[in-house]
Design an enzyme around this catalytic site. Structure first.
Site, PDB file in Angstrom:
ATOM      1  CE  LYS A 241      -2.220  -1.102   3.852  1.00 30.03           C
ATOM      2  NZ  LYS A 241      -1.672  -2.429   4.233  1.00 30.03           N
TER       3      LYS A 241
ATOM      4  NE  ARG B 136      -4.125  -1.647  10.248  1.00 30.73           N
ATOM      5  CZ  ARG B 136      -3.001  -1.132   9.739  1.00 30.73           C
ATOM      6  NH1 ARG B 136      -2.918   0.143   9.444  1.00 30.73           N
ATOM      7  NH2 ARG B 136      -1.967  -1.903   9.511  1.00 30.73           N
TER       8      ARG B 136
ATOM      9  NE  ARG C 295       7.850  -3.060   5.607  1.00 32.33           N
ATOM     10  CZ  ARG C 295       6.545  -2.750   5.595  1.00 32.33           C
ATOM     11  NH1 ARG C 295       5.991  -2.228   4.514  1.00 32.33           N
ATOM     12  NH2 ARG C 295       5.812  -2.954   6.658  1.00 32.33           N
TER      13      ARG C 295
ATOM     14  NE  ARG D 220       6.749  -0.895  10.024  1.00 28.41           N
ATOM     15  CZ  ARG D 220       5.579  -0.893   9.386  1.00 28.41           C
ATOM     16  NH1 ARG D 220       5.466  -0.276   8.208  1.00 28.41           N
ATOM     17  NH2 ARG D 220       4.534  -1.483   9.908  1.00 28.41           N
TER      18      ARG D 220
ATOM     19  NE  ARG E 101       2.620  -5.282  11.052  1.00 23.58           N
ATOM     20  CZ  ARG E 101       3.647  -5.033  10.240  1.00 23.58           C
ATOM     21  NH1 ARG E 101       4.825  -5.611  10.471  1.00 23.58           N
ATOM     22  NH2 ARG E 101       3.512  -4.236   9.221  1.00 23.58           N
TER      23      ARG E 101
HETATM   24  P1  AMP Z   1       1.099  -0.041   9.085  1.00 23.89           P
HETATM   25  O1  AMP Z   1       2.246   0.883   8.879  1.00 23.89           O
HETATM   26  O2  AMP Z   1      -0.128   0.367   8.331  1.00 23.89           O
HETATM   27  O3  AMP Z   1       1.463  -1.486   8.842  1.00 23.89           O
HETATM   28  O4  AMP Z   1       0.713   0.067  10.631  1.00 23.89           O
HETATM   29  C1  AMP Z   1       1.604  -0.310  11.637  1.00 23.89           C
HETATM   30  C2  AMP Z   1       0.889  -0.405  12.974  1.00 23.89           C
HETATM   31  O5  AMP Z   1       0.348   0.874  13.315  1.00 23.89           O
HETATM   32  C3  AMP Z   1      -0.274  -1.353  13.011  1.00 23.89           C
HETATM   33  O6  AMP Z   1       0.119  -2.682  13.238  1.00 23.89           O
HETATM   34  C4  AMP Z   1      -1.075  -0.776  14.173  1.00 23.89           C
HETATM   35  O7  AMP Z   1      -0.498  -1.113  15.403  1.00 23.89           O
HETATM   36  C5  AMP Z   1      -0.893   0.715  13.986  1.00 23.89           C
HETATM   37  N1  AMP Z   1      -1.965   1.260  13.101  1.00 23.89           N
HETATM   38  C6  AMP Z   1      -1.803   1.833  11.881  1.00 23.89           C
HETATM   39  N2  AMP Z   1      -2.988   2.231  11.359  1.00 23.89           N
HETATM   40  C7  AMP Z   1      -3.923   1.883  12.278  1.00 23.89           C
HETATM   41  C8  AMP Z   1      -5.323   1.975  12.329  1.00 23.89           C
HETATM   42  N3  AMP Z   1      -6.033   2.530  11.309  1.00 23.89           N
HETATM   43  N4  AMP Z   1      -5.962   1.540  13.432  1.00 23.89           N
HETATM   44  C9  AMP Z   1      -5.275   0.996  14.454  1.00 23.89           C
HETATM   45  N5  AMP Z   1      -3.970   0.843  14.455  1.00 23.89           N
HETATM   46  C10 AMP Z   1      -3.258   1.270  13.397  1.00 23.89           C
END
Ligand code: AMP
Length: 369
Positions: A193, A268, A307, A313, A325
């Protein structure tokens, strides 16, 4: 939503509400005038629909005629009223009811009173379907008002924007913000994404909001929000809705002039999807599409571990956190496919292939919106 010339308009007053207001006005006026046979005078062009519907509902004998005045240019009421067709019959001793579609500044009423100053009518009554109290600058009494509305430009039901819109049976209000394209980029962690959003935001001049990136920025800067989010992110769990929604609203508000947004990693959960709908509505806008990158779980795990070697990360470094996740995605997030499918806004795209090929696939969906 409709577009007339260069402007967008949203539904405002339904045909049913108009019908009810006109019935009430017709009955009230009929009751007040008793046995008097009034002459209803419509002000062209705007009032043709009101007059037509009104006299059909008027329960007693009456006469109908029109005068033609012009005051509007584009969306601005003009001081300079032109009399295009004046009175064509003698109204001495008659009860005259002016039937207006809308009264805003009241400039047209000044001209109406000027026309009737030397006519020896028995009484001059003013009735209007729509009235904008905030815009009205005159002292003339308005005897009957159908619906009071805020001071925003409207079209439909006889009212036009540069010639268009008079034929629409309901009323639309001008949108205060320009038309936006809002996309939700969807898919499990590692679907690509973020990578794709970088290309799409340039191509379509959209603002990219990644909630994950915003959380990581806050963690790096050791803000209170960052500290709170970290405890969840480190375990691969979702940050609570209340926190995430508040943050997302603030990010959108920072970009008031955007052509639209690419939401990446949001919504989400159901609650987030609903909050996003409310937020978009408050901007006179909506989500146009959820575009999902579809990728197999095992490919995801492989991509994220890869990654993790360079991203720094912590949630990419450990296979069990990665799997958590992905589980969070399937238990809490994947249901949103149904949410957007039911609105015909869900588009699945194969997320396996070269970055360029996938951008082409996504663009094909966006270009068709
Ligand atoms: P991402 O970078 O989108 O993979 O997000 C990394 C982490 O950030 C996720 O595993 C969640 O812990 C938190 N996170 C990101 N976006 C959301 C969301 N919309 N709702 C809840 N937690 C989020």
């Amino acid at each position: 939503m409709i577009k007339l010339h260069d402007k967008y308009f949203k539904p405002f007053i339904s045909a049913q509400e108009i019908d009810t207001a006109i019935s009430k006005m017709a009955n009230d006026i009929a009751a007040d005038l008793g046995d008097e046979v009034p002459v209803f005078i419509g002000i062209l062009n705007g009032s043709f629909m009101v007059v037509s519907d009104f006299v059909k509902k008027y329960p007693k004998p009456c006469e109908v005629t029109f005068i033609k005045l012009a005051s509007y240019e584009g969306v601005k009421s003009n001081e300079d009223i032109q009399r295009l067709i004046g009175l064509t019959q003698d109204l001495t001793g008659r009860t005259v009811v002016i039937l207006e579609d809308i009264i805003d500044t009241g400039n047209t009423l000044t001209e109406v009173h000027r026309i009737f100053k030397n006519e020896k009518v028995k009484s001059l009554i003013i009735a209007t379907l729509f009235y904008k109290p905030e815009a009205y600058k005159k002292d003339y009494k308005l005897h009957y008002v159908g619906i009071e509305i805020p001071n925003k430009f409207i079209v439909g039901y006889g009212l036009d924007y540069d010639g268009l819109g008079r034929d629409i049976p309901e009323v639309y209000q001008i949108k205060t913000t320009q038309h936006m394209t809002n996309l939700v980029l969807f898919g499990p962690p590692g679907a690509g994404k973020g990578t794709q959003a970088e290309f799409l935001k340039e191509k379509y001049s959209l603002v990219h909001i990644s909630t994950g990136d915003v959380f990581r920025f806050n963690i790096k800067n050791e803000t209170a929000l960052g500290m709170l989010a970290k405890s969840y992110m480190d375990k691969g769990e979702l940050v609570p809705d209340e926190v995430t929604i508040k943050m997302l609203n603030a990010e959108v508000d920072k970009n008031a002039d955007a052509n639209g947004f690419i939401f990446d990693g949001f919504p989400r959960t159901d609650a987030q999807a609903e909050a996003l709908e409310v937020l978009m509505e408050s901007k006179d806008s909506s989500i146009n599409a959820m575009i999902a990158l579809e990728v197999d779980d095992e490919v995801l795990v492989g991509r994220l571990l890869e990654r993790g070697k360079t991203s720094g990360r912590t949630d990419d470094a450990d296979e069990s956190i990665i799997r958590n996740r992905i589980t969070e995605y399937y238990t809490k997030t994947a249901i949103l496919k149904d949410y957007y499918s039911s609105q015909n806004k869900y588009f699945g795209v194969d997320g396996v292939g070269s970055i360029e090929d996938i951008t082409v696939r996504l663009s094909a969906v966006i270009d068709k919106l």
